[in-house]
Every structure is written in structure tokens, then in C-alpha cells.
Design a protein around this motif. Sequence first.
Motif, short mmCIF file in Angstrom:
data_model
loop_
_atom_site.label_atom_id
_atom_site.label_comp_id
_atom_site.label_asym_id
_atom_site.label_seq_id
_atom_site.Cartn_x
_atom_site.Cartn_y
_atom_site.Cartn_z
N ARG A 40 41.80 38.09 42.19
CA ARG A 40 41.18 38.32 40.89
C ARG A 40 40.38 39.61 40.94
O ARG A 40 39.75 39.93 41.94
CB ARG A 40 40.27 37.15 40.54
CG ARG A 40 41.01 35.85 40.21
CD ARG A 40 40.08 34.65 40.26
NE ARG A 40 39.65 34.41 41.64
CZ ARG A 40 38.69 33.56 41.99
NH1 ARG A 40 38.05 32.89 41.06
NH2 ARG A 40 38.37 33.40 43.25
N PHE A 41 40.40 40.35 39.83
CA PHE A 41 39.66 41.61 39.78
C PHE A 41 39.30 41.92 38.34
O PHE A 41 39.91 41.41 37.39
CB PHE A 41 40.46 42.76 40.40
CG PHE A 41 41.64 43.22 39.59
CD1 PHE A 41 41.53 44.31 38.73
CD2 PHE A 41 42.86 42.57 39.67
CE1 PHE A 41 42.61 44.74 37.97
CE2 PHE A 41 43.96 43.00 38.93
CZ PHE A 41 43.83 44.08 38.07
N LEU A 42 38.30 42.78 38.18
CA LEU A 42 37.88 43.27 36.87
C LEU A 42 37.59 44.75 36.95
O LEU A 42 37.01 45.23 37.93
CB LEU A 42 36.62 42.55 36.38
CG LEU A 42 36.72 41.20 35.68
CD1 LEU A 42 35.33 40.74 35.26
CD2 LEU A 42 37.65 41.26 34.48
N LEU A 76 31.39 43.58 25.50
CA LEU A 76 31.71 42.16 25.70
C LEU A 76 30.52 41.43 26.32
O LEU A 76 30.20 40.31 25.91
CB LEU A 76 32.94 42.02 26.60
CG LEU A 76 34.27 42.51 26.03
CD1 LEU A 76 35.35 42.44 27.10
CD2 LEU A 76 34.67 41.69 24.80
N ALA A 77 29.88 42.07 27.29
CA ALA A 77 28.71 41.44 27.92
C ALA A 77 27.57 41.28 26.92
O ALA A 77 26.86 40.26 26.92
CB ALA A 77 28.25 42.28 29.12
N LEU A 193 31.20 38.18 37.00
CA LEU A 193 31.53 37.18 38.01
C LEU A 193 31.95 35.87 37.36
O LEU A 193 32.94 35.24 37.76
CB LEU A 193 30.33 36.94 38.93
CG LEU A 193 30.00 38.03 39.95
CD1 LEU A 193 28.63 37.76 40.57
CD2 LEU A 193 31.06 38.10 41.04
N ASN A 194 31.19 35.46 36.35
CA ASN A 194 31.52 34.21 35.65
C ASN A 194 32.86 34.32 34.93
O ASN A 194 33.60 33.33 34.84
CB ASN A 194 30.42 33.87 34.65
CG ASN A 194 29.12 33.48 35.33
OD1 ASN A 194 29.12 33.07 36.48
ND2 ASN A 194 28.01 33.62 34.62
N SER A 200 29.59 35.78 44.39
CA SER A 200 29.02 37.08 44.75
C SER A 200 29.23 37.41 46.23
O SER A 200 29.45 38.58 46.58
CB SER A 200 27.53 37.12 44.41
OG SER A 200 26.83 36.10 45.09
N GLU A 201 29.18 36.43 47.11
CA GLU A 201 29.26 36.71 48.55
C GLU A 201 30.65 37.17 48.98
O GLU A 201 30.79 37.76 50.06
CB GLU A 201 28.85 35.47 49.35
CG GLU A 201 27.37 35.14 49.24
CD GLU A 201 26.96 34.02 50.17
OE1 GLU A 201 27.85 33.51 50.90
OE2 GLU A 201 25.78 33.66 50.17
#
Length: 258
Positions: A40-42, A76-77, A193-194, A200-201
Motif C-alpha cells: 500500500r502507498f500514497l 482531502l485532509a 495512515l488511516n 506508523s512503525e
Amino acid sequence: MTLRPVETWMTDMDGVLVHEEVPIPGATEFIDRLKASGRRFLVLTNNSIFTPRDLRARLLGSGIDVPESAIWTSALATAQFLGDQRPGGTAYVVGEAGLTTALHDVGYVMTDRDPDYVVLGETRTYSFEAITKAIRLVAAGARFIATNPDPSGPSQQGMLPATGSVAALISTATGRSPYFIGKPNPLMMRSALNRIEAHSETTAMVGDRMDTDVVSGLEAGLQTCLVLTGSTRREDVERFPYRPTRVFDSVADLVDLV
């Protein structure tokens, strides 16, 4: 310092994948490797002008094929934050389609009559009339939100004033400071992340700016990869009180780490 095992990746866009419309060498290979790996990536950007669909088309024109669902913008955020804070609210918006579309999608109504919020985003056509209206609404009690604090942005003709500069103008006139949603606010990283259900780690953030990408990744608990194809030079790194996990010449050096 070495990278811990990375399960999910986040990367800035301008200065990491592209310079304006020109792809940075290795960017296409990096994105293709991410897609092939199934990780997964953004792709993150503070730019609130464009919708994810617009940005996908722009990247595709540069030879970089990023799915629309893998693009996360400050617009979006911001919309997600306002939808959580005050569902079904109202806003007076100074910005473009990326921001207004995101706010409409969370059920917000655009109005200049006693809005819950004044929301300032990036636009290439800031008007004195719109800024004056924003100042009067903030002075009258509307809550002041800005998509990001970037004071300037690039263009083919040179530097342009960006959201942070116009926010400073409104703040000076009203004595009211905005709440900035985009990087370096770790809220942007947490929402990302959500979005992809990442931890996060086991996530790394790739960016070209120490003062936005690296610090926001650090504060959100991510590993950070600074690439030297954008704003920050190698000799600049030591000036900051924090350090990235690793420094790379470009995103091309990350392809074999995916």
C-alpha cells in the motif's frame, strides 16, 4: 541509520516524483515497483488546487501511473477534518476545484452567509474581493482554516505566493491565526495512515523538504527518507535540530528497497 522493514510507503509529489510536469529520473520505476509489490502507498501533496483525478492525469502525462485512490491532498485532509469536527457544516471557500469538490463530498455547503468556517486553499487567481470577504467573515466570528502553510510555490515563470502568504494577510488584518491542516501538521500524516490502514512503525515517508515532509513524518512516528532532488540540499540537513532516517540522492535509490 538503516530503514526498518517497510510495509507501506508515502511520498511527496513535487520535488520527489516530478518538477512541475517533468518526471524525476527513477520516479516511474519507483511507483511501478510499489504497484508490482502489492504494498500500500500514497502520494501526498499540500497542493489543494487539483482533485486526485486531475493529479492522476497530470502525473500520467509525465509517464507516472498513480491510481487516483493512491493520491492524498491537503484538500482531502481538510475536508475530512471539517467533516469530523462539524458534520454538515458550512464554509466560505477561497480556493479551487480540489478544495470545493472535497468539501462538497463530505456534505458541506458553500456560502458567504454566516459560515461555520472560512477555508483558505491555494489558487492561481486570488482576488482582492474574495480575500476582503474572508477577512470580514473571520472578523465576524467564522473559524479560520487553511489547507497548508506553504508561503510560496513554484511555477514555470518563477515563485508564486501560496496559501501561507495569503493566510498571513488575513491574520494580520483580523488578529486571528488559521489552523493549518497540511504538512507539517502530523494530522495530515495520520489521516493518510488511516486512509490506507497503515501502521506508523512500518511506514516510510519520502520527501524533499526537511521543514514539511521530514518533520511531519517524524512527528507522526514514521521513518523518513529525504531525497535531494527538491528544496533541501545535503549541506542544509545539519542546520535542522532533527534528522531524517536516511538521505538519498533521488527516488531512484529507493527502487531496490521496495
